[in-house]
Design an enzyme around this catalytic site. Structure first.
Site, short mmCIF file in Angstrom:
data_model
loop_
_atom_site.label_atom_id
_atom_site.label_comp_id
_atom_site.label_asym_id
_atom_site.label_seq_id
_atom_site.Cartn_x
_atom_site.Cartn_y
_atom_site.Cartn_z
N ASP A 84 55.77 15.15 70.91
CA ASP A 84 54.13 15.36 70.64
C ASP A 84 53.39 14.21 69.85
OD1 ASP A 84 55.17 15.89 68.29
OD2 ASP A 84 54.27 17.72 67.86
N GLU A 85 53.80 13.15 69.85
CA GLU A 85 53.51 11.91 69.23
C GLU A 85 53.62 10.58 69.94
OE1 GLU A 85 53.71 11.34 64.83
OE2 GLU A 85 54.98 13.00 65.06
N ASP B 24 48.55 12.24 68.46
CA ASP B 24 49.32 13.66 67.99
C ASP B 24 48.99 14.77 68.48
OD1 ASP B 24 50.96 15.25 66.50
OD2 ASP B 24 50.12 14.77 64.26
#
Lengths: 411, 372
Positions: A107-108, A13
């Site tokens: 973003d993960e 993350d």
């Protein structure tokens, strides 16, 4: 459900991703409270730096709210192209360690590193190497969770932020989960949490011990799943993009600058969204048979209605006409906060030419407009009714992916 | 209301209207059939407000009256009854009793008061058509009807009569925007103003008309009233609302300067196309036709499967042309042609091709190619 004891799953993350990218791009912003906001008029904070978080600024706040919390807050208008580019590069780094990368959002990502241990060493080592490379190349930090499955990996990455590395070993699962509040589990929202609390379930430990029949009676099929979640069991696989289902929809939605109830104004937005959807479908040579309209009210009630057509289309005009017909079938009870238009049941667009001159002209016109817009930017040439309106959905959809149909220029 | 009727007749009467009744449950009354008895006759009426049908059948009337009943359920019931006389009667509150042999059904009906009005047909200004002529013309055009409801003006067949003195040239045209089909036949007598101008018959009405032409020998009468076409044959009347729209100017679509003429045997061409079409999947549909003097090559390729190629003999003298077509469109045309030799007239790879029987001029299809 089987115990995926032998698997090693990683959840990565990126910390305050958009804000960190901005701080790296502009050294003057480093170490300062900043908030990335959308370009539209009524915007919310999409991400803020850890410095801003210290003042209580949170994702989702209105810009004025955030300003009140932190008067020295610096607002930066997001540059989505920058973020999608960086994200694609970072995913490239992850792929150096395993092909089993499931991009969860911009973003993960989830990585299945079970088979990579032999090559790169223990998972902690792999995590350290990935973190190091991302830091070296982009100056960005991330939190990594390592666990036997996706559910626990995500939980683990959340435990230490920013720049964390948390490992939950199979033998530690029960001890760790005993005191973890249920709301920390991915998939348990405020509503579900409230329902569970009324049953006296507060921690994952409580949930795992709770009698399954009661859960089933109250939540149906989800009940059993909840039980396993409480035990920290999850056998869902990491699905790399190539194996994921072929993209089935092309859609755009936008939160309006202000809530609208005027039909004319709503239709304008619908036309704009239809053009964006049509244009994207044309760019990828697909046409769709089903059109869906999504409406959100100011109280966040959200619903969709869809209709299917006899033949597939990617004409902005036809998408718009169908969308309007669907909208006319909805009795709007409140002003509209968000509107969305989606094209689905996609098929590769037939390259069948039209026999009727009128249709042929329409196709040529759309092609010519697309060419101009490719060269001079979106909405350079557009429908007369849209002239003078600010355009575009400026939010990166959670469905964004580094490649394929979903890799759109969201700017 | 009370009557007795043979199972065979009642079943036929109910079967006929199954295609008419409304399937979507928008107005319950439209799913029902109206049954009326009087004067030793049973009248069965069904309508979806676009197309309506009324037929009469001989029956033994015991008590006059009328009622509406679910057309589908009544048909299912009668179909499974023993081959004996059926006794049909209404009870209080629109209940209906159907007795046949030892079987007894009580089903709910709806009052006939709410059933849409079926127009009284005046038998004036009717034109007579031979069954076969209409059947053939519909067969040769209906495959090209457009099913996309947003293009409502294409959801039917355009029918026009052209005055030629003692005779009239009747023309039917259908198109879905990708291909077009034209059929022409000479008929006796003159047509009224509606046909002279040209009217669009709706798809559903056309298929009912086609069924009527196929049922039994006899002539079909056609007339017009209040934006509707009235079709009468024997004991059956069909009234269909004409499509209120402009049919595209099809004369502009038919190319005049296609000078590359190819003659191919129909059967060979059809079978070759069916073979080549196997490799043109949903995603990569389209077959390629390469024309060279004395040699025509049909080929298809599919990145996921492979490729296929076939040479067929043909008469052709012109320049080399390659064009890509949706195989289905070509197959559809060949399937409705009986003649043994077909003529293709092309101009270039991006212009429409004309397909017709080499020996006849009363039928023609125009097909737009795909991008190469």
């Amino acid at each position: 459900m089987t115990r995926g004891a032998s698997r090693t799953i990683m959840h990565i993350d990126m910390n305050a991703f958009f804000a960190s990218v901005e701080q790296q791009a502009n050294p003057e912003l480093r170490g300062k409270p900043i908030a990335v906001i959308g370009a539209a008029k009524r915007t919310v904070v999409t991400t803020c730096s850890y410095e801003a978080r210290a003042f209580g600024v949170r994702t989702g706040m209105n810009s004025w709210e955030a300003q009140k919390m932190c008067p020295q807050l610096i607002f930066v208008v997001g540059n989505n192209r920058k973020y999608t580019w960086t994200s694609t590069q970072i995913i490239g780094i992850m792929r150096e360690f395993t092909p089993q990368v499931e991009v969860f959002s911009i973003d993960e990502a989830f990585l299945d590193v079970t088979g990579s241990r032999a090559l790169f060493g223990p998972p902690e080592e792999i995590a350290r190497q990935i973190k190091q490379r991302i830091r070296e190349r982009f100056g960005l930090t991330c939190s990594v969770g390592v666990a036997p499955n996706k559910l626990l990996a995500k939980l683990a990455s959340d435990m230490q932020k920013p720049d964390g590395l948390t490992v939950i070993r199979p033998e530690e699962v029960a001890t760790v989960l005993e005191r973890v509040p249920i709301k920390d589990l991915c998939g348990i929202g405020p509503k579900l949490q409230k329902q569970l609390t009324t049953l006296g379930i507060r921690s994952c430990g409580d949930l795992g011990r709770f009698p399954v029949p009661i859960l089933k009676r109250k939540f149906g099929v989800v009940g059993e799943k909840l039980h396993y979640m409480g035990l920290g069991e999850d056998d869902s696989p990491v699905v790399p993009e190539e194996e994921a289902d072929e993209v089935k929809t092309v859609g755009h939605s936008t939160t309006l600058d202000k809530d609208l109830s005027d039909r004319g104004e709503i239709l304008k937005i619908m036309l704009q969204l239809s053009e964006m959807v049509g244009r994207r479908a044309r760019r990828y040579g697909v046409a769709g048979k089903t059109i869906t309209v999504t409406v959100r009210y100011p109280d966040f009630t959200t619903f969709s209605r869809q209709e299917s057509r006899a033949s597939a289309t990617n004409s902005s005009e036809e998408i718009y006409q169908d969308a309007v017909r669907i909208l006319d079938g909805i009795e709007l009870e409140q002003p509209v906060r968000l509107l969305g238009v989606r094209l689905s049941k996609l098929s590769q667009q037939g390259e069948q030419l039209s026999l009727l001159e009128q249709d042929r002209k329409k196709a040529l016109l759309a092609g010519a407009m697309d060419q101009v817009n490719d060269r001079f930017g979106e909405f350079s040439v557009t429908f007369g009714t849209l002239v003078g309106t600010a355009s575009g959905a400026k939010v990166i959809s959670p469905a964004w992916r580094p490649e394929g149909l979903r890799n759109v220029d969201v700017e | 209301m009370e009557f007795k009727i043979s199972k065979e007749i009642f079943l036929k009467a109910l079967q006929r209207i199954q295609g008419i009744v409304e399937k979507r449950n928008t107005m319950p009354i439209l799913s029902n059939a109206l049954l009326e008895v009087g004067n030793e006759q049973l009248f069965v009426t069904a309508t979806d407000l676009e197309v309506g049908m009324k037929s009469s059948y001989p029956t033994q009337v015991i008590r006059e009256g009328k009622i509406t009943v679910s057309a589908k359920k009544l048909y299912e019931i009668v179909k499974e009854m023993p081959d004996e006389e059926i006794h049909f009667s209404t009870k209080e509150n629109d209940w209906v009793e159907i007795v046949c042999g030892k079987a007894r059904f009580n089903i709910v009906g709806l009052s006939s008061d709410e059933f849409p009005y079926f127009p009284k047909v005046k038998e004036e200004n009717f034109i007579l058509f031979k069954n076969e002529i209409l059947a053939e013309m519909i067969e040769k055009t209906s495959y090209a009807i457009c099913y996309d409801e947003t293009k409502y003006n294409l959801n039917g067949i355009f029918i026009k009569g052209i005055d030629e003195g003692e005779e009239t040239l009747l023309r039917m045209v259908a198109t879905d925007g990708h291909r077009l089909s034209v059929s022409e036949k000479r008929i006796e007598g003159k047509v009224g103003p509606e046909l002279a101008k040209g009217v669009i018959f709706p798809k559903k009405g056309i298929f009912e008309l086609k069924k009527m032409t196929e049922e039994e020998a006899g002539e079909i009468m056609l007339g017009f009233m209040d934006n509707s076409a009235v079709i009468k044959k024997g004991n059956t009347v069909v009234v269909m609302r004409l499509i209120d729209g402009e049919f595209p100017d099809y004369t502009k679509v038919i190319p005049a300067q296609n000078n590359c003429n190819v003659l191919i045997g129909r059967d060979k061409f059809l079978h070759s196309l069916k073979r080549m079409a196997i490799l043109s999947s949903e995603k990569f549909k389209g077959i390629k036709i390469d024309l060279n003097p004395q040699l025509v090559i049909i080929s298809s390729s599919n990145p996921e499967l492979g490729e296929a190629r076939e040479e067929i003999e043909a008469q052709y003298e012109g320049n080399g042309i390659s064009a890509r077509f949706n195989a289905k469109y070509l197959i559809d045309v060949l399937s409705v042609m009986e003649e043994r030799e077909v003529e293709l007239k092309l101009k270039d790879e991006l212009s429409p091709v004309i397909m017709k029987a080499a020996a006849e001029d009363d039928f023609m299809a125009v097909i737009m190619p795909m991008r190469l």
